[in-house]
Motif scaffolding. Structure first.
Motif, PDB file in Angstrom:
ATOM      1  N   LEU A 121      50.979 -62.872 -49.967  1.00 47.72           N
ATOM      2  CA  LEU A 121      49.910 -62.408 -49.081  1.00 47.72           C
ATOM      3  C   LEU A 121      49.077 -63.578 -48.576  1.00 47.72           C
ATOM      4  CD1 LEU A 121      48.571 -59.139 -50.758  1.00 47.72           C
ATOM      5  CD2 LEU A 121      50.063 -59.364 -48.780  1.00 47.72           C
ATOM      6  N   ALA A 122      48.767 -64.515 -49.440  1.00 46.04           N
ATOM      7  CA  ALA A 122      47.980 -65.670 -49.024  1.00 46.04           C
ATOM      8  C   ALA A 122      48.738 -66.499 -47.993  1.00 46.04           C
ATOM      9  CB  ALA A 122      47.627 -66.529 -50.237  1.00 46.04           C
ATOM     10  N   THR A 123      50.040 -66.622 -48.183  1.00 45.82           N
ATOM     11  CA  THR A 123      50.852 -67.369 -47.222  1.00 45.82           C
ATOM     12  C   THR A 123      50.764 -66.739 -45.838  1.00 45.82           C
ATOM     13  OG1 THR A 123      52.391 -68.021 -48.965  1.00 45.82           O
ATOM     14  CG2 THR A 123      53.182 -68.162 -46.687  1.00 45.82           C
ATOM     15  N   MET A 124      50.818 -65.397 -45.789  1.00 43.70           N
ATOM     16  CA  MET A 124      50.767 -64.695 -44.510  1.00 43.70           C
ATOM     17  C   MET A 124      49.410 -64.829 -43.838  1.00 43.70           C
ATOM     18  SD  MET A 124      52.759 -61.206 -45.569  1.00 43.70           S
ATOM     19  CE  MET A 124      52.169 -60.396 -44.087  1.00 43.70           C
ATOM     20  N   LEU A 125      48.353 -65.046 -44.600  1.00 44.24           N
ATOM     21  CA  LEU A 125      47.012 -65.163 -44.028  1.00 44.24           C
ATOM     22  C   LEU A 125      46.698 -66.573 -43.547  1.00 44.24           C
ATOM     23  CD1 LEU A 125      45.067 -62.946 -46.589  1.00 44.24           C
ATOM     24  CD2 LEU A 125      45.519 -62.404 -44.191  1.00 44.24           C
ATOM     25  N   HIS A 126      47.624 -67.498 -43.758  1.00 41.16           N
ATOM     26  CA  HIS A 126      47.389 -68.881 -43.328  1.00 41.16           C
ATOM     27  C   HIS A 126      48.519 -69.431 -42.463  1.00 41.16           C
ATOM     28  CE1 HIS A 126      44.804 -68.458 -46.931  1.00 41.16           C
ATOM     29  NE2 HIS A 126      43.988 -69.240 -46.248  1.00 41.16           N
ATOM     30  N   ASP A 127      49.510 -68.612 -42.194  1.00 43.90           N
ATOM     31  CA  ASP A 127      50.665 -69.076 -41.426  1.00 43.90           C
ATOM     32  C   ASP A 127      50.931 -68.077 -40.310  1.00 43.90           C
ATOM     33  OD1 ASP A 127      52.979 -70.094 -40.440  1.00 43.90           O
ATOM     34  OD2 ASP A 127      54.045 -70.172 -42.354  1.00 43.90           O
ATOM     35  N   LEU A 128      50.966 -68.545 -39.059  1.00 48.96           N
ATOM     36  CA  LEU A 128      51.186 -67.652 -37.925  1.00 48.96           C
ATOM     37  C   LEU A 128      52.617 -67.151 -37.836  1.00 48.96           C
ATOM     38  CD1 LEU A 128      49.145 -69.509 -35.145  1.00 48.96           C
ATOM     39  CD2 LEU A 128      48.491 -67.465 -36.401  1.00 48.96           C
ATOM     40  N   ALA A 129      53.548 -67.801 -38.545  1.00 50.52           N
ATOM     41  CA  ALA A 129      54.946 -67.391 -38.479  1.00 50.52           C
ATOM     42  C   ALA A 129      55.181 -66.165 -39.354  1.00 50.52           C
ATOM     43  CB  ALA A 129      55.848 -68.534 -38.949  1.00 50.52           C
ATOM     44  N   PRO A 130      56.112 -65.292 -38.963  1.00 53.30           N
ATOM     45  CA  PRO A 130      56.438 -64.142 -39.809  1.00 53.30           C
ATOM     46  C   PRO A 130      57.123 -64.576 -41.102  1.00 53.30           C
ATOM     47  CG  PRO A 130      57.964 -64.293 -37.969  1.00 53.30           C
ATOM     48  CD  PRO A 130      56.899 -65.320 -37.726  1.00 53.30           C
ATOM     49  N   THR A 131      57.086 -63.716 -42.100  1.00 59.09           N
ATOM     50  CA  THR A 131      57.728 -63.986 -43.381  1.00 59.09           C
ATOM     51  C   THR A 131      58.802 -62.921 -43.612  1.00 59.09           C
ATOM     52  OG1 THR A 131      55.684 -64.891 -44.307  1.00 59.09           O
ATOM     53  CG2 THR A 131      57.369 -64.183 -45.872  1.00 59.09           C
ATOM     54  N   ARG A 132      60.057 -63.351 -43.691  1.00 56.07           N
ATOM     55  CA  ARG A 132      61.164 -62.409 -43.914  1.00 56.07           C
ATOM     56  C   ARG A 132      61.976 -62.876 -45.105  1.00 56.07           C
ATOM     57  NH1 ARG A 132      64.834 -61.692 -38.963  1.00 56.07           N
ATOM     58  NH2 ARG A 132      66.801 -61.899 -40.087  1.00 56.07           N
ATOM     59  N   LEU A 133      62.108 -61.988 -46.096  1.00 60.04           N
ATOM     60  CA  LEU A 133      62.758 -62.349 -47.352  1.00 60.04           C
ATOM     61  C   LEU A 133      63.771 -61.290 -47.744  1.00 60.04           C
ATOM     62  CD1 LEU A 133      59.465 -63.272 -49.250  1.00 60.04           C
ATOM     63  CD2 LEU A 133      61.085 -64.915 -48.274  1.00 60.04           C
ATOM     64  N   ASP A 134      64.897 -61.736 -48.292  1.00 58.37           N
ATOM     65  CA  ASP A 134      65.889 -60.783 -48.802  1.00 58.37           C
ATOM     66  C   ASP A 134      65.401 -60.134 -50.085  1.00 58.37           C
ATOM     67  OD1 ASP A 134      67.635 -61.299 -46.717  1.00 58.37           O
ATOM     68  OD2 ASP A 134      68.615 -62.959 -47.779  1.00 58.37           O
ATOM     69  N   ASP A 135      64.650 -60.891 -50.870  1.00 58.64           N
ATOM     70  CA  ASP A 135      64.099 -60.351 -52.112  1.00 58.64           C
ATOM     71  C   ASP A 135      62.786 -61.077 -52.390  1.00 58.64           C
ATOM     72  OD1 ASP A 135      63.438 -59.479 -54.662  1.00 58.64           O
ATOM     73  OD2 ASP A 135      65.518 -59.459 -55.348  1.00 58.64           O
ATOM     74  N   VAL A 136      61.665 -60.387 -52.196  1.00 61.30           N
ATOM     75  CA  VAL A 136      60.363 -61.012 -52.341  1.00 61.30           C
ATOM     76  C   VAL A 136      60.136 -61.529 -53.760  1.00 61.30           C
ATOM     77  CG1 VAL A 136      59.163 -58.852 -52.926  1.00 61.30           C
ATOM     78  CG2 VAL A 136      57.905 -60.707 -51.800  1.00 61.30           C
ATOM     79  N   ARG A 137      60.827 -60.964 -54.723  1.00 59.16           N
ATOM     80  CA  ARG A 137      60.642 -61.384 -56.123  1.00 59.16           C
ATOM     81  C   ARG A 137      61.157 -62.795 -56.371  1.00 59.16           C
ATOM     82  NH1 ARG A 137      63.720 -56.318 -58.597  1.00 59.16           N
ATOM     83  NH2 ARG A 137      65.097 -57.031 -56.909  1.00 59.16           N
ATOM     84  N   ARG A 138      62.025 -63.281 -55.471  1.00 55.99           N
ATOM     85  CA  ARG A 138      62.564 -64.632 -55.656  1.00 55.99           C
ATOM     86  C   ARG A 138      61.813 -65.673 -54.823  1.00 55.99           C
ATOM     87  NH1 ARG A 138      67.757 -61.931 -55.581  1.00 55.99           N
ATOM     88  NH2 ARG A 138      68.173 -62.643 -53.447  1.00 55.99           N
ATOM     89  N   ALA A 139      60.766 -65.238 -54.131  1.00 56.01           N
ATOM     90  CA  ALA A 139      59.975 -66.176 -53.332  1.00 56.01           C
ATOM     91  C   ALA A 139      59.193 -67.114 -54.242  1.00 56.01           C
ATOM     92  CB  ALA A 139      59.010 -65.411 -52.431  1.00 56.01           C
ATOM     93  N   PRO A 140      59.078 -68.415 -53.900  1.00 55.59           N
ATOM     94  CA  PRO A 140      58.342 -69.369 -54.754  1.00 55.59           C
ATOM     95  C   PRO A 140      56.896 -68.942 -54.984  1.00 55.59           C
ATOM     96  CG  PRO A 140      59.634 -70.523 -53.079  1.00 55.59           C
ATOM     97  CD  PRO A 140      59.714 -69.081 -52.745  1.00 55.59           C
TER      98      PRO A 140
END
Length: 384
Positions: free
Chosen positions: A89-108
């Motif tokens: 969520l914090a990443t999305m509030l500071h980055d204008l680019a969309p975030t697309r993940l196959d599995d959010v649980r594996r995101a750093p």
């Protein structure tokens, strides 16, 4: 909030038609909370996701508002406090680019969920940007087959319109706050001009009566009668102001019952006769009901305080196709006035605010008056 079914997409609608339907759904509302809810539900339905959420950040590392769709009331209560601005969520509030993940649980940046939180896998998130500023974050999760480039394009279009809808809703609420502040100032002015002056006269008259008790009892009795009259008038003014200050129970009672109650109180508080009739009125959208009530209050205020009327009638009736709209009519038999002269003199008698209220909910307002003929204020709103 109650869970809503998220269809996998209506085959009869093309992508652009589906976006258009979602944009229209968002645009029908003016309250910020309802706009946020509609954006979230529209995005989830448009992309066929199982879950959707929209967060509006505050200035303290949390969220001022957070709306979910696809989660039941029981699940939402079990999840606990609103999330903080961390992880994805914090990443999305500071980055204008969309975030697309196959599995959010594996995101750093993934930091885990509360135990009652539903399990999310595939994830698509996009910031809501207004005038270069990120004002919110919208994300969707768990779409059968995962999210595609086409989904991302559709969401980008929807988010652009969502920013406009959210901006309009905030402007509307800000305008409403300014209107309320203006109404408070007007009521304070009324208290000073009417009640304070009557109380001052009452005090002087009471002193005169006290001075005359011994040497002129007859005049003293006349002064005391005047004291009683002034006290009654001051009480009437105070009751009228209390009616205007009392919060209207629109959500609980509806427009007809609320307006009928206020007219009844004003009829008791003033020497003029105040009556109310209603016929064929359906429930209106909340913003329209609030606007109709406020216009009625303003028109009643003018009639009872400034016109010298002996009778004021308030009528509310259904109007428009299938009776979905409503028409308000407030008429008095007072001294009337020349609207054009009033406008040139800069004395608006609340006409500007009444017209703004009507226009703000897609309605129209008209006024008819002339010296010696009374005044009629009419307002019509389209309904849902």
């Amino acid at each position: 909030m109650p869970s809503e079914k998220a269809p996998g997409g209506d085959a009869s609608l093309s992508g652009i038609e589906a976006v258009s339907a979602a944009v229209l759904a968002m645009s029908r509302h003016l309250e910020v909370r309802e706009v946020l809810r509609r954006i979230t539900a529209s995005a989830r339905e448009l992309l066929g996701a199982e879950y959707a959420a929209l967060g509006v950040p505050d200035d303290h590392g949390g969220f001022a508002q957070f709306v979910v769709d696809g989660v039941s009331d029981e699940q939402w209560r079990a999840i606990g406090p609103l999330p903080r601005q961390h992880g994805v969520l914090a990443t999305m509030l500071h980055d204008l680019a969309p975030t697309r993940l196959d599995d959010v649980r594996r995101a750093p940046a993934f930091g885990g969920w509360p135990s009652a939180h539903p399990t999310l896998t595939d994830f698509l998130g996009m910031p809501i940007v207004d005038d270069g500023e990120i004002v919110g974050a919208l994300f969707l999760a768990n779409k059968q087959g995962g999210f595609t480039d086409h989904d991302e394009d559709l969401l980008r279009i929807l988010v652009a319109h969502a920013a406009l809808a959210l901006g309009n809703a905030r402007l509307y609420e800000r305008s409403r706050e300014l209107t309320l502040a203006g109404e408070r100032a007007r009521i304070a002015h009324d208290l000073h001009d009417a009640v304070s002056q009557k109380l001052f006269s009452l005090r002087l008259t009471a002193k005169a009566a006290a001075a005359l008790v011994e040497r002129d009892p007859a005049r003293a009795r006349a002064e005391l009668a005047e004291v009683a009259k002034l006290a009654a008038e001051a009480a009437d003014e105070l009751r009228a102001v209390v009616v205007e200050l009392r919060p209207a129970a629109l959500e609980e009672d509806g427009l007809v019952a609320t307006l009928a109650s206020q007219v009844q109180v004003l009829d008791r508080a003033h020497s003029a006769s105040v009556s109310f009739t209603a016929q064929g009125v359906r429930a209106l959208p909340p913003a329209q009901e609030a606007a109709v009530l406020r216009v009625a209050q303003e028109a009643l205020h003018n009639a009872l305080r400034h016109s010298g009327a002996q009778a004021v009638t308030v009528a509310l009736a259904g109007s428009g196709p299938a009776g979905r709209g409503a028409r308000l009519r407030v008429a008095d038999d007072g001294r009337g006035f020349d609207p054009e002269s009033v406008r040139r003199a800069g004395r608006h008698l609340g006409l500007v605010s009444m017209r703004d209220r009507a226009a703000g909910v897609g309605g129209r307002l008209s006024l008819e008056s002339a010296p010696g003929t009374g005044t009629v204020v009419e307002m019509e709103v389209p309904g849902a």
